[in-house]
Design an enzyme around this catalytic site. Structure first.
Site, mmCIF file in Angstrom:
data_model
loop_
_atom_site.group_PDB
_atom_site.id
_atom_site.type_symbol
_atom_site.label_atom_id
_atom_site.label_comp_id
_atom_site.label_asym_id
_atom_site.label_seq_id
_atom_site.Cartn_x
_atom_site.Cartn_y
_atom_site.Cartn_z
ATOM 1 N N ASN A 47 -38.440 31.099 -20.186
ATOM 2 C CA ASN A 47 -39.302 30.345 -19.294
ATOM 3 C C ASN A 47 -40.590 29.945 -20.009
ATOM 4 O O ASN A 47 -41.059 30.616 -20.934
ATOM 5 C CB ASN A 47 -39.573 31.075 -17.979
ATOM 6 C CG ASN A 47 -40.186 32.448 -18.117
ATOM 7 O OD1 ASN A 47 -39.837 33.220 -19.003
ATOM 8 N ND2 ASN A 47 -41.100 32.783 -17.215
ATOM 9 N N GLU A 60 -33.150 28.881 -17.933
ATOM 10 C CA GLU A 60 -31.838 28.247 -17.885
ATOM 11 C C GLU A 60 -31.938 26.761 -18.194
ATOM 12 O O GLU A 60 -31.116 26.196 -18.919
ATOM 13 C CB GLU A 60 -31.191 28.439 -16.505
ATOM 14 C CG GLU A 60 -31.036 29.869 -16.080
ATOM 15 C CD GLU A 60 -32.228 30.380 -15.271
ATOM 16 O OE1 GLU A 60 -33.377 30.359 -15.774
ATOM 17 O OE2 GLU A 60 -32.018 30.812 -14.134
#
Length: 152
Positions: A47, A60
């Site tokens: 992140n 992701e």
């Protein structure tokens, strides 16, 4: 699709390594993701927060964008996602499994529909042995994607 435990564990380890590079000065919550590609290779992401919160990127999404930049988006077989609190020492800790947010599920769905396969998602904590296995179709039923636009 049957992926052995060794490969699953290798992917989770890669996600845990990626989380160590998280830029999370606001939430202090590091997330790592690792993609398993059809040739057995992996792509990772972590992140990346921004002071303007809406500009932050999930692990992701970073990993999937990297796969796309390499021309490999259709080759994604599985995703491992881990997360935990970043301590004062910079270590990511926590045993509770972390799963992809709704936005990330939609982004994973793009890869699934382009690759014409369901994608396995393993959710784990930053440490410990507890791992949850899901299929994207279970986490995002009735998904909207390229097929709904007549693409793919």
């Amino acid at each position: 699709m049957n992926i052995d435990d060794f490969t699953r564990d290798r992917l989770i380890t890669a996600a845990r390594q990626a989380a160590k590079n998280a830029h999370a000065p606001y939430s202090h919550f590091g997330v790592g993701a690792a993609l398993l590609l059809s040739d057995g290779s992996t792509i990772t992401g972590c992140n990346f927060e921004n002071v303007s919160y809406g500009l932050s990127l999930c692990a992701e999404t970073v990993a999937l964008a990297t796969a796309n930049a390499a021309g490999r988006l259709a080759n994604v077989l599985a995703v491992a996602v881990i997360g935990g609190v970043i301590g004062a020492d910079g270590q990511v800790t926590g045993t509770k499994p972390v799963g992809p947010c709704g936005r990330c599920r939609q982004v994973i769905n793009e890869a699934a529909q382009i690759g014409k396969r369901d994608i396995i998602i393993w959710c784990a904590g930053a440490e410990g042995d507890l791992v949850e296995r899901h299929l994207l179709s279970e986490l995002l039923p009735h998904a909207f994607g390229p097929a709904d636009l007549g693409i793919g």
